[in-house]
Design a protein around this motif. Structure first.
Motif: not given
Length: 330
Positions: A325-330
């Protein structure tokens, strides 16, 4: 005449021999290399060489060598330079010979395979009267022994102890930075070996430099989560014992962890590996197991452990990592 403390390095492999000779070159301390084999002692004494460990390298004229553990009795600084899984047994065997005031420095990168414990915890249990510190960071044994510029980290429970050890062991070509974060320094050193194997897999499979850069970056995120969960400082992994060591071992073919990964990337298994001990192969399974127990997200580490164990093929591992799943980097 030496004015510094007597330093004993236990373990006459490549790293132990390199540490002993570079510390002896400072000329400030008496330095003794404690080897298991009398043949090794005889070779070092007569030829200033330890060819099986460091071929072609002449050792410091000031370095002493012995196979007698009684040399430990008057040594305030003792470096344990045997492999990670042998540290506990060495501590048990040598405990009767150690001074109560000695600082014992772990010079291996890994975690205890059976328990998942930090090596400083293993030694603290075996050596309750001694100070236990850890040395880690980017430094190949051959580079250190040749006197090429090297910087590493030494961590102790008390920063003052680490600073004292750094002062005693550093020299013109070997610089130690003191730290009070034993957890972060150790876990950075252990986990970077796993990520170096992953970098080797990327290279062996021909996945490109962009993939290696992405892996290093996301691997650091895994390391920081693991360190923070264990009570260390996540920022430590951005220093010498984390990022610095990973850049070295994830890009240089001197690294046996990288070469082992290349074998995995080329063939899908390590059946053809005939090289030396690969610390990252131990650490991968331990870290993956501990991460699962503590609910820490470690997808790269999990993939490396599964590939080594033959439970996951390379194509499936890449697919799983790239479709997370694509999430925020931090």
């Amino acid at each position: 005449m030496t004015t510094g403390p007597h330093v004993v390095v236990v373990g006459a492999g490549a790293f132990g021999t390199a540490l002993a000779t570079v510390i002896a070159e400072t000329g400030d301390s008496r330095v003794t290399l404690l080897a298991r084999r009398t043949e090794t002692v005889a070779e070092i004494t007569s030829t200033r060489r330890n060819e099986p460990a460091l071929p072609g390298i002449t050792l410091s004229a000031g370095l002493e060598a012995t196979a007698d553990p009684h040399v430990l009795k008057d040594a305030p600084i003792v470096l344990f330079a045997m492999p990670s899984q042998a540290q506990g047994a060495a501590a048990r065997d040598l405990a009767p010979h150690l001074s109560d005031e000695a600082a014992v420095v772990v010079c291996a990168k890994g975690m205890e395979k059976a328990s998942g414990r930090l090596l400083t915890d293993v030694l603290a249990e075996e050596l309750p009267r001694q100070h236990v510190a850890v040395l880690s960071g980017p430094g190949f044994a051959a580079d250190i022994a040749r006197g090429l510029p090297t910087a590493m980290v030494i961590a102790a429970a008390a920063l003052e102890t680490a600073a004292s050890l750094a002062q005693a062991l550093s020299g013109p070509t070997f610089r130690l930075y003191p730290s009070g974060d034993r957890i972060g320094v150790q876990l950075g050193g252990a986990l970077k070996n796993v990520l170096a194997i992953a970098c080797g897999i990327v290279e062996g499979a021909g996945l490109g430099d962009s993939a290696r850069a992405a892996l290093i970056s996301r691997g650091l995120a895994e390391m920081s989560r693991f360190v923070a969960d264990h009570g260390g400082d996540a920022a430590t992994v951005t220093g010498l014992s984390g990022l610095g060591d990973l850049v070295l071992t994830g890009t240089s073919h001197q690294s046996r962890n990288l070469r082992f990964g290349i074998e995995l990337g080329r063939h899908g298994n390590a059946d053809g590996w005939s090289g030396d001990l690969v610390e990252g192969a131990f650490a991968a399974g331990v870290a993956s197991r501990v991460a699962a127990e503590r609910n820490i997200d470690m997808p790269i580490t999990d993939a490396v452990a599964a590939i080594i164990d033959g439970k996951l093929d390379l194509a499936t591992a890449i697919g799983r990592l790239m479709t997370r799943p694509i999430t925020q980097e931090f």
